[in-house]
Every structure is written in structure tokens, then in C-alpha cells.
Motif scaffolding. Structure first.
Motif, PDB file in Angstrom:
ATOM      1  N   ASN A 251       0.845  -1.189   0.000  1.00 27.60           N
ATOM      2  CA  ASN A 251       0.000   0.000   0.000  1.00 27.60           C
ATOM      3  C   ASN A 251       0.880   1.237   0.000  1.00 27.60           C
ATOM      4  O   ASN A 251       2.068   1.154  -0.306  1.00 27.60           O
ATOM      5  N   ASP A 252       0.339   2.369   0.353  1.00 28.62           N
ATOM      6  CA  ASP A 252       1.126   3.603   0.311  1.00 28.62           C
ATOM      7  C   ASP A 252       2.211   3.655   1.377  1.00 28.62           C
ATOM      8  O   ASP A 252       3.144   4.455   1.296  1.00 28.62           O
ATOM      9  N   GLU A 253       2.101   2.805   2.392  1.00 28.08           N
ATOM     10  CA  GLU A 253       3.010   2.901   3.534  1.00 28.08           C
ATOM     11  C   GLU A 253       4.035   1.772   3.608  1.00 28.08           C
ATOM     12  O   GLU A 253       5.193   2.004   3.946  1.00 28.08           O
ATOM     13  N   GLU A 254       3.619   0.535   3.300  1.00 28.52           N
ATOM     14  CA  GLU A 254       4.502  -0.597   3.539  1.00 28.52           C
ATOM     15  C   GLU A 254       4.055  -1.811   2.738  1.00 28.52           C
ATOM     16  O   GLU A 254       2.987  -1.816   2.124  1.00 28.52           O
ATOM     17  N   VAL A 255       4.899  -2.841   2.789  1.00 34.83           N
ATOM     18  CA  VAL A 255       4.523  -4.151   2.247  1.00 34.83           C
ATOM     19  C   VAL A 255       3.966  -4.975   3.398  1.00 34.83           C
ATOM     20  O   VAL A 255       4.564  -5.060   4.470  1.00 34.83           O
ATOM     21  N   ASP A 256       2.798  -5.547   3.186  1.00 38.07           N
ATOM     22  CA  ASP A 256       2.130  -6.314   4.232  1.00 38.07           C
ATOM     23  C   ASP A 256       1.675  -7.651   3.657  1.00 38.07           C
ATOM     24  O   ASP A 256       1.749  -7.881   2.445  1.00 38.07           O
ATOM     25  N   ASP A 257       1.209  -8.533   4.542  1.00 35.91           N
ATOM     26  CA  ASP A 257       0.742  -9.835   4.079  1.00 35.91           C
ATOM     27  C   ASP A 257      -0.429 -10.292   4.931  1.00 35.91           C
ATOM     28  O   ASP A 257      -0.641  -9.805   6.046  1.00 35.91           O
ATOM     29  N   LEU A 258      -1.200 -11.245   4.394  1.00 35.36           N
ATOM     30  CA  LEU A 258      -2.287 -11.863   5.141  1.00 35.36           C
ATOM     31  C   LEU A 258      -1.758 -13.074   5.900  1.00 35.36           C
ATOM     32  O   LEU A 258      -0.674 -13.573   5.631  1.00 35.36           O
ATOM     33  N   SER A 259      -2.542 -13.539   6.844  1.00 39.98           N
ATOM     34  CA  SER A 259      -2.119 -14.623   7.728  1.00 39.98           C
ATOM     35  C   SER A 259      -1.756 -15.888   6.954  1.00 39.98           C
ATOM     36  O   SER A 259      -2.440 -16.278   6.010  1.00 39.98           O
ATOM     37  N   ILE A 260      -0.674 -16.521   7.397  1.00 43.93           N
ATOM     38  CA  ILE A 260      -0.255 -17.794   6.807  1.00 43.93           C
ATOM     39  C   ILE A 260      -0.984 -18.955   7.473  1.00 43.93           C
ATOM     40  O   ILE A 260      -1.341 -19.937   6.822  1.00 43.93           O
ATOM     41  N   ALA A 261      -1.266 -18.826   8.756  1.00 43.36           N
ATOM     42  CA  ALA A 261      -1.779 -19.952   9.539  1.00 43.36           C
ATOM     43  C   ALA A 261      -3.283 -20.136   9.443  1.00 43.36           C
ATOM     44  O   ALA A 261      -3.790 -21.214   9.764  1.00 43.36           O
ATOM     45  N   SER A 262      -4.030 -19.106   9.003  1.00 41.45           N
ATOM     46  CA  SER A 262      -5.490 -19.213   9.000  1.00 41.45           C
ATOM     47  C   SER A 262      -6.081 -18.386   7.874  1.00 41.45           C
ATOM     48  O   SER A 262      -5.372 -17.622   7.201  1.00 41.45           O
ATOM     49  N   ASP A 263      -7.407 -18.514   7.684  1.00 42.57           N
ATOM     50  CA  ASP A 263      -8.104 -17.680   6.710  1.00 42.57           C
ATOM     51  C   ASP A 263      -7.991 -16.223   7.129  1.00 42.57           C
ATOM     52  O   ASP A 263      -8.033 -15.899   8.324  1.00 42.57           O
ATOM     53  N   ASP A 264      -7.872 -15.346   6.160  1.00 42.95           N
ATOM     54  CA  ASP A 264      -7.696 -13.927   6.478  1.00 42.95           C
ATOM     55  C   ASP A 264      -8.196 -13.075   5.321  1.00 42.95           C
ATOM     56  O   ASP A 264      -8.260 -13.537   4.174  1.00 42.95           O
ATOM     57  N   ASN A 265      -8.573 -11.839   5.620  1.00 45.91           N
ATOM     58  CA  ASN A 265      -8.980 -10.899   4.571  1.00 45.91           C
ATOM     59  C   ASN A 265      -8.680  -9.489   5.017  1.00 45.91           C
ATOM     60  O   ASN A 265      -8.542  -9.217   6.217  1.00 45.91           O
ATOM     61  N   GLU A 266      -8.566  -8.605   4.062  1.00 49.43           N
ATOM     62  CA  GLU A 266      -8.223  -7.204   4.342  1.00 49.43           C
ATOM     63  C   GLU A 266      -8.803  -6.326   3.249  1.00 49.43           C
ATOM     64  O   GLU A 266      -8.961  -6.752   2.099  1.00 49.43           O
ATOM     65  N   THR A 267      -9.135  -5.098   3.600  1.00 51.42           N
ATOM     66  CA  THR A 267      -9.563  -4.084   2.635  1.00 51.42           C
ATOM     67  C   THR A 267      -8.594  -2.917   2.702  1.00 51.42           C
ATOM     68  O   THR A 267      -8.315  -2.411   3.792  1.00 51.42           O
ATOM     69  N   GLU A 268      -8.055  -2.527   1.561  1.00 54.67           N
ATOM     70  CA  GLU A 268      -7.055  -1.465   1.511  1.00 54.67           C
ATOM     71  C   GLU A 268      -7.523  -0.338   0.594  1.00 54.67           C
ATOM     72  O   GLU A 268      -8.073  -0.584  -0.480  1.00 54.67           O
TER      73      GLU A 268
END
Length: 587
Positions: A251-268
Motif C-alpha cells: 500500500n502507500d506505507e509498507e509491504v504487508d501480508d495476510l495470515s499464513i496460519a489461517s483464513d484472512d482478509n483485508e480491505t485497503e
């Protein structure tokens, strides 16, 4: 018959003197139309002689219709399809006369990409220089991905590009292969995907543009992009591969990731690129103009590590595409290739961050020290097992000043231990605790040592330990490289397949983790005898550190044995050699 009837009526009217000039013109026009229609319905005009010959001479069934009739049939069929599709697709009915079964292949020395007419999307991506763990072709995409746009039209239809036919045009410009895929409304109105594959490159130029569609597409509703992919299994240990598979984005600030161990979601609000990263390979979508209000979803597909499966995780990226003056105009890139730090860094788009080298100091050590050392040695040594051993020796030499200080501190503590024991005997009990501590510190100052002198070198070695823990799983160079009994240094070195499954351990026995565990046991045993000389005798109310160290001497090797059984053998080889060298130095 109709013509004869018209002629009869004409003569009757002439006889009855009821015919006028307008009637004559009308009948003539009707006759011309009927003659023209009849002519165009005939497959061909042939002579009586040819007709007789066809009746007496046998012919192949494929020759029963002349070419111009077959062309007529094709046009008639397309016309029928257009009429039928008009009610469903409206202005995009033209897509129905495109052969949706056809595909176009883009290929260079390292990539083979198949693009389908149906949906205009990539349906296969093969990395030609790599193989799967069982030596089959390595595909990043093979019936496991979707790339589509959904939109509304001005006549209230909701359409999706995955169902529509795109007309392909493949051209070459030097070494570049350029594929235009057009979803047409007319020759001058279309949605176009353009794929450009360069020679020897894993990165495609990709654009999504429209022309003349602002009067066709409902611009008051968003055009939604959807990119979906299931990660195909490529590695020997699917559990280990799953642990290194994740969705990354910037995104505009950093490189990020979703969870490896479980289901995950994000809105950017803003996404510059999104990567469906697998253990050693990635599929990445990049945009010159950031995606706005993007949704990212990661779903685990491997719920039971005992079950062998073809997939690890499923990823989904969706984002609305903005229109510029009523038209789409996006310049994008697609990367399909290895998670090679040098290759990814060469694009200057920060996508090398998908390689998990550790955060902060750990990542810095890997980038600035361990990768350069490894690459330097790689230039001289082709056997990667020997390379890891030499790298281990090199790291030990670099760390030798810290080891030296730790050993000197241990030796000095051994010398002064009798004096400290004498102080403890002379000043027993809680009431003498302060005085006992003061005298002990005085003895230590006189000898030029302190408790911290032994702790600090050990603490300074911890970043190296954690950095290497990330270095080997991230290093694609050791993938499918063999050493001794290990056929792949990036996978576990199975020496025995078990007929049953042990929880947290697996259904096989790996040898390098056993050797590493044995080496750690003897190292900790020797280390404990040295550290006991540095420790003050246990005092009342204080935990007995000697007992705790003894427990750790047995727990640590056991933990390593279980923890590393499914990990890459290159990492276990490093820890085995490292502890072996340390034991040698201590001896």
C-alpha cells in the motif's frame, strides 16, 4: 408459381382494361425482388451437363457443397448466432461469433503462456526452467486461476468477460510478442487486453483499455476486476510449502501480508501491487496507477496435513477500476516467475519483499551478509551441500571474536569461582545478601569479568541464528540440489517412510535433524559444564539455574528433532555443522 400467377392477373387486367401505369411498375418491382431472392437462395448455377455428371459420378461427401456455399453457411450461422445472442448480450453479441475454444501461445526461453479466446485471460503459465518435486512440468496457472471484469451496460445487462469471446491478433516487434485480445462491439468499439512478452523475461506488460464504450457501458456503476488463484503444489513437503505461501501486497506505507496460519482478509484504500506468493514462485499483478478500495482474501485449503493435496491456499483480489473520460485505461504488469531476490530486485518495484528474509535486523543481515557470502561461494563451488558447509565455517570465522570473548569470560569465572564460594560460605542467609553481593562483585571486578561478559556475546549471536532460520527457506538456489542422501536441500531428507503418522512429527524420518539434535545435545552438555562455573550457587528463594539448564539440555534437542523433521534439509545441515564446529572449538 407466384410469378405465373402474377402474369395471369396481368393479362386478365389487360383484357378488362383495368390496368394503370402504377400497377405495372408495382408488379415489375415484385417480380425483380422475387427473382433476386430466388437467385440468392440457390447454392450455385450449374449446367445440365454438370448436373448429369454429378448424378452419375460418385463424389466425396465433403465436396457436395461448393466453397462459396460453405462461406454462405458460415455467414448465415454467424448471423443466426448474432440474432440469438442479441437478446442476451446486447451490444456485445459480436463476441458469440468468436471461436471461444481457440487459444494463443506466447513463449520465450523461460516462459510459456496460453491465452484463451474465452475471457481473453491467461489459462496456463509454465516455467520452463523448473520442475515440480516429482520432475513434472511446473505450472503456476493450469485451470486454477481467473482474471475477469464484470460491468453493467446502458440497457441494464450485467456481463462478465469470462463468458465472452475475445478476438486475438498476435504480432511481433523485434523480440517482443504482442497479443491483442479484443472484446468487440464493432470494429471501432471494443474492450482490449494487450499482453507483451519480452525475450528472456518473467514480467509481462499488460494493459486494459477500452475504445468507444462510454455509450455502451453504464459508467455510473463500477467495473470490477477479479483475480483469483489456487496455489498449485510444487514441493515435496506440502506442509512446509504451505508455511511459506501467503498473499502479499504493497500500500502507500509498507509491504504487508495476510495470515499464513489461517483464513484472512483485508480491505485497503490503495494497493500498488498484489502477489500470490508460493514457497519458491509468485504470481504478481502490478499497476502504474494504484488500485483503490481493493479487497484481499486468503483461504487455507490444506486443513489436514496428513492428506496429500494438489493445492495449498486460495487467493482472491478484487478492485473497482476507475474510468477516465468514460473509458478504461490501465497500464499493468504481470510477473510469473521464481522468488529469486536478484531477479525481483532488478525490476525496482519493491516486489522482492515477497521473499521473507525476516523483519528489521534479520532481513538486513540476510541481504547484506548471508546472500553476498552465498553468492560469492557459489561462483567457486557447484556442490551446494559443500557450499553450505563452507558458508557455516565462514560465519563461524566472522563470529569468532564474540565466541572468543565468551570463552575467555567462562575461563575467568572458573578461576574466581573458589573465591565466590568462600564468600557464600562466610556470609550465608538473607540478612547477608547485600554484603555477599558486594564482595562477589568486587572479586569479579578484580578479575576483570562480569556476568554480562558471558551473556552479551550469546545475545549478539541470536540475530544470526534467526536470520539463518529465514535464509535457507527463502533461498531458491538450493531447491532440488542434492547432497549425500538428501535429494533436495530445500525439502526434508527422508531416509525411512513410516507406516503411520506421528502428530507434530510426520510419517517419515529425516536424518539431518537427528544429527543436528545429537550435536545440540552434546554442545549444551559441554556448555552447561562451562556455565556452571560462571553461576553463583543457588541461594535461598532463588530458582536453581543448574536444574533449569539440565532440563533444557534434553528439551531443546527433542524440540529440534520434531520441529525440523519436515523442514528443508539445508537448514538442518547448517545447524549440524555449526554445532559440530562449536564443539570442536570448545574441545
Amino acid at each position: 408459381m407466384l410469378l405465373k400467377k402474377n402474369k395471369t392477373e396481368y393479362y386478365n387486367k389487360m383484357k378488362n382494361n383495368k390496368l394503370d401505369l402504377n400497377s405495372i411498375i408495382g408488379f415489375l418491382l415484385i417480380g425483380v425482388i422475387i427473382l433476386w431472392f430466388t437467385y440468392n437462395q440457390e447454392p450455385a448455377t450449374v449446367s445440365e451437363e454438370a448436373t448429369t455428371e454429378e448424378q452419375t459420378s460418385p463424389k466425396d461427401s465433403s465436396d457436395t457443397k461448393p466453397e462459396d456455399y460453405q462461406a454462405y453457411e458460415s455467414v448465415a450461422s454467424d448471423s443466426l448466432k448474432l440474432v440469438q445472442a442479441k437478446s442476451r448480450l446486447g451490444a456485445f453479441a459480436y463476441s458469440e461469433i468468436v471461436n471461444k475454444e481457440d487459444v494463443t501461445v506466447l513463449e520465450n526461453d523461460i516462459l510459456r503462456i496460453v491465452v484463451a479466446n474465452k475471457g481473453g485471460q491467461i489459462t496456463e503459465v509454465e516455467l520452463k526452467q523448473f520442475k515440480t518435486y516429482d520432475q513434472k512440468q511446473l505450472f503456476l496457472i493450469k485451470e486454477n486461476a481467473k482474471f475477469e471484469l464484470s460491468f453493467s451496460t446502458v440497457d441494464n445487462r450485467v456481463l462478465n468477460t469470462k463468458d465472452l469471446g475475445f478476438a486475438p491478433v498476435l504480432t511481433k516487434q523485434g523480440d517482443d510478442q504482442i497479443l491483442s485480445m479484443r472484446l468487440k462491439v464493432s470494429e471501432n468499439q471494443y474492450l482490449e487486453y494487450t499482453y507483451t512478452l519480452k525475450a528472456n523475461d518473467y514480467m509481462l506488460d499488460f494493459s486494459v483499455k477500452s475504445q468507444g464504450l462510454k455509450s455502451v457501458i453504464n459508467t455510473s456503476t463500477p467495473i470490477n476486476l477479479l483475480w483469483n488463484l489456487k496455489g498449485l503444489r510444487h514441493e515435496k513437503s506440502i506442509k512446509y510449502e504451505d508455511q511459506n505461501t501467503a498473499l502479499y501486497y504493497e500500500n502507500d506505507e509498507e509491504v504487508d501480508d495476510l495470515s499464513i496460519a489461517s483464513d484472512d482478509n483485508e480491505t485497503e484504500n490503495t494497493v500498488k501491487w498484489v502477489a500470490f506468493k508460493q514457497h519458491f514462485f509468485s504470481s504478481i499483478l502490478l499497476s502504474n496507477d494504484s488500485f483503490k478500495n481493493a479487497s484481499l482474501v486468503s483461504t487455507k485449503l490444506m486443513n489436514d496435513e496428513k492428506i496429500d493435496t494438489v493445492y495449498t491456499k486460495e487467493f482472491l483480489f478484487t478492485a473497482p477500476l476507475e474510468l477516465k473520460s468514460g473509458e478504461l485505461d490501465y497500464d499493468l504488469n504481470m510477473y510469473y516467475g521464481p522468488n529469486d531476490h536478484k531477479i525481483l530486485s532488478s525490476y525496482n518495484k519493491n516486489i522482492e519483499e515477497v521473499i521473507e528474509l525476516g523483519w528489521g535486523l534479520f532481513g538486513f543481515i540476510n541481504e547484506q551478509a548471508f546472500f553476498p557470502i552465498f553468492d560469492f561461494l557459489k561462483g567457486f563451488i557447484s556442490n551446494y551441500g559443500l557450499l553450505i558447509i563452507l558458508m557455516t565455517i565462514a560465519i563461524k570465522l566472522i563470529m569468532s571474536p564474540l565466541l572468543y570473548k565468551s570463552f575467555v569470560s567462562s575461563a575467568k569465572m572458573k578461576v574466581i569461582r573458589p573465591e565466590i564460594e568462600e564468600v557464600n560460605k562466610r556470609l550465608p542467609g538473607k540478612e547477608n545478601a547485600m554484603k555477599r553481593q558486594q564482595e562477589t562483585m568486587a572479586i569479579q571486578r578484580k578479575a576483570g569479568v562480569s556476568m554480562m561478559a558471558g551473556c552479551i556475546p550469546a545475545l549478539l549471536q541470536m540475530p544470526v541464528f534467526f536470520a539463518l532460520f529465514r535464509f535457507f527457506p527463502a533461498n531458491i538456489d538450493i531447491r532440488q540440489k542434492s547432497f549425500l542422501w538428501a535429494t533436495d536441500l530445500s525439502a526434508y531428507d527422508e531416509v525411512l517412510k513410516l507406516p503411520f503418522y506421528i502428530p507434530f512429527y510426520g510419517d517419515h524420518i529425516s536424518l539431518f535433524p537427528i544429527l543436528a539434535s545429537v550435536a545440540i545435545f552434546f554442545y549444551m552438555r559441554m556448555s552447561q559444564s562451562q556455565q556452571s562455573a560462571m553461576q553463583q550457587p543457588a541461594q535461598e528463594g532463588m530458582p536453581d539455574m543448574k536444574k533449569m539448564m539440565k532440563m533444557m539440555m534434553y528439551i531443546s534437542p527433542l524440540m529440534m528433532l520434531f520441529f525440523f523433521n519436515n523442514y528443508g534439509s539445508g537448514l538442518s545441515l547448517y545447524y549440524f555443522i555449526s554445532n559440530l564446529l562449536t564443539i570442536g572449538i570448545m574441545l
